[in-house]
Motif scaffolding. Sequence first.
Motif: not given
Length: 421
Positions: A197-198, A233-235, A241-243, A359-361
């Motif tokens: 993830w960025e 999803i991004v918002d 996230p990486s594709y 924690p999500l990541y």
Amino acid sequence: MKLAVVGGGSTYTPELIDGFARLRDTLPIEELVLVDPAADRLELVGGLARRIFAKQGHPGRIVTTSDVDAGVADADAVLLQLRVGGQAARKEDETWPLECGCVGQETTGAGGLAKALRTVPVVLDIAERVRRTNPNAWIIDFTNPVGIVTRALLQAGHKAVGLCNVAIGFQRKFARLLDVAPGEVHLDHVGLNHLTWETGVRLGGPGGEDILPKLLAEHGDAVAADLRMPRAIVDRLGVVPSYYLRYFYQHDAVVDELRTKPSRAAEVAQMERELLKMYGDPTLDEKPELLAKRGGAFYSEAAVDLAASLLGNGGSPYQVVNTVNNGTLPFLPDDAVIEVQATVDGTGAKPLAVPKLDPLYAGLVANVTGYEDLALQAALHGGRDRVFKALLAHPLVGQYAYAEQLTDSLIAHNREHLAWA
């Protein structure tokens, strides 16, 4: 300076050659050796490589060989970009997992495990040959699955760093959206290879202003389209996230999509046939436009940057690489291989400090790290039970019945590449 590229007969090699030619001041190569067992492809690729060097006025010598020992002898750095089993094996990786409703993909899930099992023993054999001929050479791994392969190399004591083009691709795309030079964009890039993830986009370096919220507000549609994910999803995440995360975040939708269209391997195989025909044209002296569709954008620039830094010839101050965790992500084992921003010099890659991961990541990273540990054990030692445990641990499989079926399918489709099967 001598560099060797194992897998030099790849149709993608001219992209690498173009980067070497353009960036020769950063990485002054005197001899470049392309190593590949496929002599017919190697001759075509080697011929075009020499014409590209000649056109751009590069004084370096390009040598082709099928002899790994001769090719890597005295090399200062060895780049690995091989594909065990070729596109035929990739097509199977992308196909048989779909039979039980699991994603078919060459670097993650069951297909990614199959690729790891085929690849790790071959890469370790090559690395031992490098160590015998030149124990001081750096190994730069671009061979997927990069995280598992790099971990295998490091655990075997090799001087290795893993490389992926996802981060540099984001850097270049964000720079275009922001209308700034790529070198001005610093990514807070964190995770595992193909699971990243960025979490920040900064101008000027690690301490620069985080403009990720502004980037998403003004260019969210473009970013989401590039990821092939809904903007929602991004918002919702507030990060990029990486594709490859679409295989996790939209698993069932992606499976439905993959079942109704030709595999990526079939597309690439057709592209490779066209590219090899082009490479045989003695008047061609630049990479063809078709190569841009082959994948691996900006790989050459990332490879030049990394090799230059490892060999003490400059390079960017910060680079995204795959290297040993060593406490960077405290919830992972020290010997796990992570993909983060790092400083790179002649002693290797040193990860920058990473803020506490949400924690999500972190949960997904920990889960996949556990899978990668089991996958590496299966690749090193073989055995149906080890394959089964790795599949059961993978979050894209995770069910007993699926793991049983996929284990049998994996072994059946890869028997010729598995010494223990």
